[in-house]
Structure formats: structure tokens, C-alpha cells
Design a protein around this motif. Sequence first.
Motif, PDB file in Angstrom:
ATOM      1  N   ALA A  57     -26.188   0.530 -32.834  1.00 33.55           N
ATOM      2  CA  ALA A  57     -25.323   0.568 -34.014  1.00 33.55           C
ATOM      3  C   ALA A  57     -25.256  -0.804 -34.675  1.00 33.55           C
ATOM      4  CB  ALA A  57     -23.924   1.035 -33.619  1.00 33.55           C
TER       5      ALA A  57
ATOM      6  N   LEU B  50     -28.657  -1.359 -36.457  1.00 28.36           N
ATOM      7  CA  LEU B  50     -28.764  -0.564 -37.673  1.00 28.36           C
ATOM      8  C   LEU B  50     -27.917  -1.160 -38.795  1.00 28.36           C
ATOM      9  CD1 LEU B  50     -28.602   3.040 -36.192  1.00 28.36           C
ATOM     10  CD2 LEU B  50     -30.561   2.012 -37.349  1.00 28.36           C
ATOM     11  N   ALA B  51     -26.698  -1.562 -38.463  1.00 30.75           N
ATOM     12  CA  ALA B  51     -25.827  -2.139 -39.481  1.00 30.75           C
ATOM     13  C   ALA B  51     -26.384  -3.461 -39.995  1.00 30.75           C
ATOM     14  CB  ALA B  51     -24.422  -2.330 -38.913  1.00 30.75           C
TER      15      ALA B  51
ATOM     16  N   ILE C 217     -19.781   0.278 -33.891  1.00 36.08           N
ATOM     17  CA  ILE C 217     -19.854  -1.176 -34.028  1.00 36.08           C
ATOM     18  C   ILE C 217     -18.713  -1.706 -34.889  1.00 36.08           C
ATOM     19  CG2 ILE C 217     -21.330  -1.481 -36.066  1.00 36.08           C
ATOM     20  CD1 ILE C 217     -21.458  -3.298 -32.631  1.00 36.08           C
TER      21      ILE C 217
ATOM     22  N   THR D 231     -23.397   4.168 -36.965  1.00 35.00           N
ATOM     23  CA  THR D 231     -22.884   2.798 -36.858  1.00 35.00           C
ATOM     24  C   THR D 231     -21.391   2.746 -36.581  1.00 35.00           C
ATOM     25  OG1 THR D 231     -22.574   2.687 -39.254  1.00 35.00           O
ATOM     26  CG2 THR D 231     -24.672   1.886 -38.379  1.00 35.00           C
TER      27      THR D 231
END
Length: 323
Positions: A202, A205-206, A231, A228
Motif C-alpha cells: 500500500a 502504490l501510494a 497506509i 492503499t
Amino acid sequence: MADPAPDDSRTPGAASAFPVPTMPVPPVSVVGLGQLGGSLAAALVANGRPVSGWDVDPRARAAAEDQGVRVTRELTGVVVLAVPLPVMATALDGLRIDPGATVTDLGSVKVPVLDALGAAHGERFVGGHPMCGTERSGPDAVDPALFTGARWALCLEPDTDLRRWLRVAEIALAVGAEVVPVTAAEHDDAVAAISAVPHLLAAALAAAAGQAGPLALSLAAGSFRDATRVIASDPAFVTALVEGNAAPAAAALARVRAQLDRPWPELVADGHAVRTAAAGRRPVRVPLERSALLSLGRSGGAVTRRLAAFVEGWVPERPEPQA
């Protein structure tokens, strides 16, 4: 695992795999009254259980008092440590704990906690980890229904006192959770794959979406939000989660990297099959004996009810493949 044991729990004079005397339900003392600890305390109060608690944060203490928790430094019965991993070993400093109390925790990593608290409390300690919670934290995130339907991993080591293990299991069952018997090492390996790695992914990805620029972030919808969500948790919590379980987390992350190197159609198909596989539940009855309880947990099952000399629960049962 073995077939369910015959029901002799209600037969007068029936032999028990582990003699468990009838004892009064002990009170519960919760140290740390944020989301997990405050939710547990509130749920137990709602069930009529006597609950006391303590938190270094006066706002958390006030919120717990409003829920019916008696705020005190005197701890007795089953003492639950619901504090961040970095302060777990010192959470009881300055508090007065009954010498006969059972101590458990709600930490997301078990081997390091077992090393620290097991050394301090010996057979009085039973490690635990309820698999629930959200990205929110603190007393404002308290929810008495938080544990309903959740799996609660409860560590059963070779030297664990089974009577104390059952006392903690009964607390988990009382707030609607299902108990999964595990060892600390088994827990950490499993949780690395389904908790530590998702937090790291997460974050990745963020961060990658942030590098892609404002247009990408403005177009992000449900799949990005869901992937996400975790996170958004307190970065200190996530860091403690992954660093406290570093070796299993690294091994689990390596397995994910290997999956990403596969042909994408195969990867998508296999991932879809795992995520959408339907499994039924087969009810079982298991004697109060360490190897039988661990077999239940290793099979993917859980305990749902305590009987006199047995526990009732379930194991997953997948349909037979069609010829």
C-alpha cells in the motif's frame, strides 16, 4: 486433522484431556485504551464483565470512564496490554499488578513480545493478536463491535498454561471473536504475508501514484482507495509492524516479487482463483489438548465455543472438484 471427538463433555464422570476446574469469571484490566483496548473494554462492559483500565492519555481515560470502565492503576484478573509494540515491555511500569493475574497482549507481532513478556511473566503470559482494527486510532476510534466475527490468534507454546490460555480465549469469545490457536512463530510467518506485506505494498502504490503526478491522483477511484487504505494508518505503527517482524516480512515480500515476475495472465488468473475460492465450514469438537488445538488452527479453523472438556469450532471445507 482428526475427526471431531465424540461428545462426552456432558456425561457425568467423563474423562477430560486436561482437568479444568470450574472457576469464577475473572475481571479484566486493559492497559492502553485506544482503538483496540478501548473497544475491548467497552465490549466487555456491555457484556456485563467487570473491567478496569489505564492509559497514559487523560483523554483516553475519560472516554473509557464514559463507557463504564473503572480507571485505576490496580490491575487484576486478566491484564490485557493494548499498547504500541515499542512500549509493550514497559507498559506495566508504575502499575500494580496482582501476582496471580494472567497477562496477555494485542500486539501484531508475537515472537519479540513473547521473548520480552514471557521472560518477565513466565507461564502467566499468553500472547494474542485480534485480526481487526482500522486505519484510525485513539479513543475516537473505539467501537464495541470491532471484534465481532474477527479471528483472534492466541499463542499456545509448549510451556503455556492451558487454564490461562482458556481464560484469554473466553474473553475473545465473549466479544464475538473466533479464536485461532497458533504458536508465536507460526503467527508471525502468517501475518507477514497478510498484514505486513499489504502495508508495504500500500505504501509503494501510494508513493508511486504520487510520483505519477496530480492527474493520476485525481483519477484514482475505488481500486486505488481499497489497495492503499491501510497506509493511512499511523506511520509509527506500520514501521513497528514490519520492522518487528522483519525476517518473515522480507521472505513474504520476496514471494510477492516472484509472483510479479510471472506472465501477467497466469498471475491474474491464479490470484483471482485464490481470492474468489468459496469454502464451507465443517463443525468440529476438539479436546482441550495442545496438539489438537494447534491442529485446528493450522488447518485454517477456529474455536467458537468453550465446553467443559472440549471446544467447538470449525475447519474450512472446500467442495470436491467436479469430474
